[in-house]
Every structure is written in C-alpha cells, then in structure tokens.
Design an enzyme around this catalytic site. Sequence first.
Site, PDB file in Angstrom:
ATOM      1  N   ALA A  28      44.759 -31.620 -50.151  1.00  0.00           N
ATOM      2  CA  ALA A  28      43.644 -31.687 -49.193  1.00  0.00           C
ATOM      3  C   ALA A  28      43.791 -30.587 -48.144  1.00  0.00           C
ATOM      4  O   ALA A  28      44.673 -29.737 -48.250  1.00  0.00           O
ATOM      5  CB  ALA A  28      43.621 -33.058 -48.538  1.00  0.00           C
ATOM      6  N   ASN A  29      42.934 -30.606 -47.147  1.00  0.00           N
ATOM      7  CA  ASN A  29      43.064 -29.687 -46.012  1.00  0.00           C
ATOM      8  C   ASN A  29      42.707 -30.437 -44.729  1.00  0.00           C
ATOM      9  O   ASN A  29      42.329 -31.604 -44.782  1.00  0.00           O
ATOM     10  CB  ASN A  29      42.182 -28.441 -46.213  1.00  0.00           C
ATOM     11  CG  ASN A  29      40.718 -28.803 -46.390  1.00  0.00           C
ATOM     12  OD1 ASN A  29      40.094 -29.334 -45.470  1.00  0.00           O
ATOM     13  ND2 ASN A  29      40.171 -28.564 -47.577  1.00  0.00           N
ATOM     14  N   ARG A  30      42.836 -29.754 -43.579  1.00  0.00           N
ATOM     15  CA  ARG A  30      42.725 -30.463 -42.288  1.00  0.00           C
ATOM     16  C   ARG A  30      41.299 -30.609 -41.768  1.00  0.00           C
ATOM     17  O   ARG A  30      41.081 -31.058 -40.651  1.00  0.00           O
ATOM     18  CB  ARG A  30      43.578 -29.745 -41.233  1.00  0.00           C
ATOM     19  CG  ARG A  30      45.056 -29.929 -41.446  1.00  0.00           C
ATOM     20  CD  ARG A  30      45.849 -29.536 -40.218  1.00  0.00           C
ATOM     21  NE  ARG A  30      45.755 -28.116 -39.919  1.00  0.00           N
ATOM     22  CZ  ARG A  30      45.193 -27.595 -38.839  1.00  0.00           C
ATOM     23  NH1 ARG A  30      44.632 -28.361 -37.931  1.00  0.00           N
ATOM     24  NH2 ARG A  30      45.169 -26.291 -38.664  1.00  0.00           N
ATOM     25  N   ALA A  96      34.889 -27.705 -46.206  1.00  0.00           N
ATOM     26  CA  ALA A  96      36.071 -26.878 -46.509  1.00  0.00           C
ATOM     27  C   ALA A  96      36.471 -27.172 -47.951  1.00  0.00           C
ATOM     28  O   ALA A  96      37.353 -27.985 -48.215  1.00  0.00           O
ATOM     29  CB  ALA A  96      37.201 -27.207 -45.540  1.00  0.00           C
TER      30      ALA A  96
END
Length: 235
Positions: A28-30, A96
């Site tokens: 995942a990402n932030r 994102a």
Amino acid sequence: MSPIAPPPRLCITAGPTHEPIDGVRYLANRSSGRLGIAIAQAAADRGWRTCLLLGPTPLRCSDTRVETIRFSSTSDLEALLADQAPRCDCLIMAAAVADYRPLRKPGAPVKHRRMKQNWILELEPTPDLLAHVAAGRRPGQLLVGFALEPRETMLEAAGAKLARKGVDLIVANPLETMDSDQIEATLLEPGKPGADPVVAGSTPGKITKTYFAIWLLDHLSVRLAGAGGSESHRV
Ligand code: CTP
C-alpha cells in the site's frame, strides 16, 4: 428559449490502493484520500453530479449528494473506471495508484508461511489507468491528473507526465502533501505544439485541502464552460 443543460458530471478517484501479496497481506502507500473527498464535497456544493471512487482508507465521504463507490486494488479501480469514465464530463485522478503489484503465481498459497530463507517478491507494473482513459476519451471530456513529486524536480517531472498520459491538466504538488491537511500546488497544461507545458495557475503557497478543492473547481468550471460543457448553461 434554450433548454438548461444539467450540471457537469464529475468522477474523482481518491486514496491508496492495496495490492494483494497473498490472502492476508498487501502492498500500500500513505495516501489518505482526504484531498479527493474534499474535491467531491466541493463539487456537490456546486450542484455537480459527483461520483467518488474511494480506495481503502479509514476516511469516508459522509455527503449523501456524492455517490461513493469503494475499491481496493488497481484492478478494482480499472474495472470501475471502465464503467464510470465514459459517462463523466470531467475525471480527476487524485488516487495514489500503485505502480507495481505482486505477481500472483497460479497455485501460490493463500497465506505464505514463515521460512528460514529470504522471501523474494516479484512485482509487475500496473497499467497506467489515466493514460488508458485518455486514449479512449470522448471529445469535450476534461481529464486531470496529479503528480506528487520531489520539490526540486516537480515541474519538470509533472510536465513530462502531462504529455505521457495525454491529459488536459496536471496538478503538480510536492511529496509532503501526502497525508497532510495542506497542499501547495501548480497547475500545468500543454503548451503550443512542440513547446513546453505552461503554468495555468498556482495556489498562493500552502492552503488547506478544503480551500484547494474550491480553487481547483473554479479552474475546471471555466474550462468546462469553454468546452461548451453544461457548466456554461447553468443559471
Ligand atoms: N496513475 C494511474 N495509473 C497508475 C499510476 C498512476 O492512473 N498505474 C495516475 C495517478 O492517479 C495520477 C497520475 O497518474 O493522477 C500520476 O501518478 P504518479 O504515480 O505520480 O505517476 P506515474 O505514472 O506512476 O509515474 P512515475 O512513476 O514516474 O511517478
């Protein structure tokens, strides 16, 4: 008397993606999705028909005027866009989206077990969803991408993305925007054929994401009106 056209239809994507590694783990990402939710709310405030495709974030959009559809992975979002993108007047890709995802081999275990040796994950590139939508766009559609970049090379990299993806506008913003309440952004549009992209607008320094949403939609309204879109007929 000319008939009054309906308000524009906006589709906005927001939040991170979760790319499954096995049945219990993911990459995942932030991204929080906060910016996309703010834009969806601001669009609903203008009376725009708004669909929010929202990734796996604890945040939600409580505005009942916004049709919210949740997704998890890049391929979920790809399927949703195939349905939603052709129907909108304006697409804002604020999600994102992962650039790589774990390659899932047929017959791989549902849960990878702990082992003594290293576990090497093989990643495959994801499709560029925005470029794909742009390649199949219909005339008059307005396509907006985001470019989250290191500040020093932000404009150059965002300009390259604008051309590579074939979109109308790119919102260039520095890396520190991710998961923050504020954003400092520069809007880039294509220049004359063969020329560099040009700056279509800049925020007055760092502003809240709520204020940015209004600022961005002001820009988009003018363009939708110029394209002969329904915004020009609104009263
Ligand atoms: N995007 C997309 N599909 C992907 C990756 C990104 O549609 N697989 C969209 C994002 O939603 C964003 C824009 O493309 O609107 C730019 O995303 P970004 O991650 O900054 O660019 P990349 O295409 O991933 O290029 P790079 O790796 O060079 O940053």
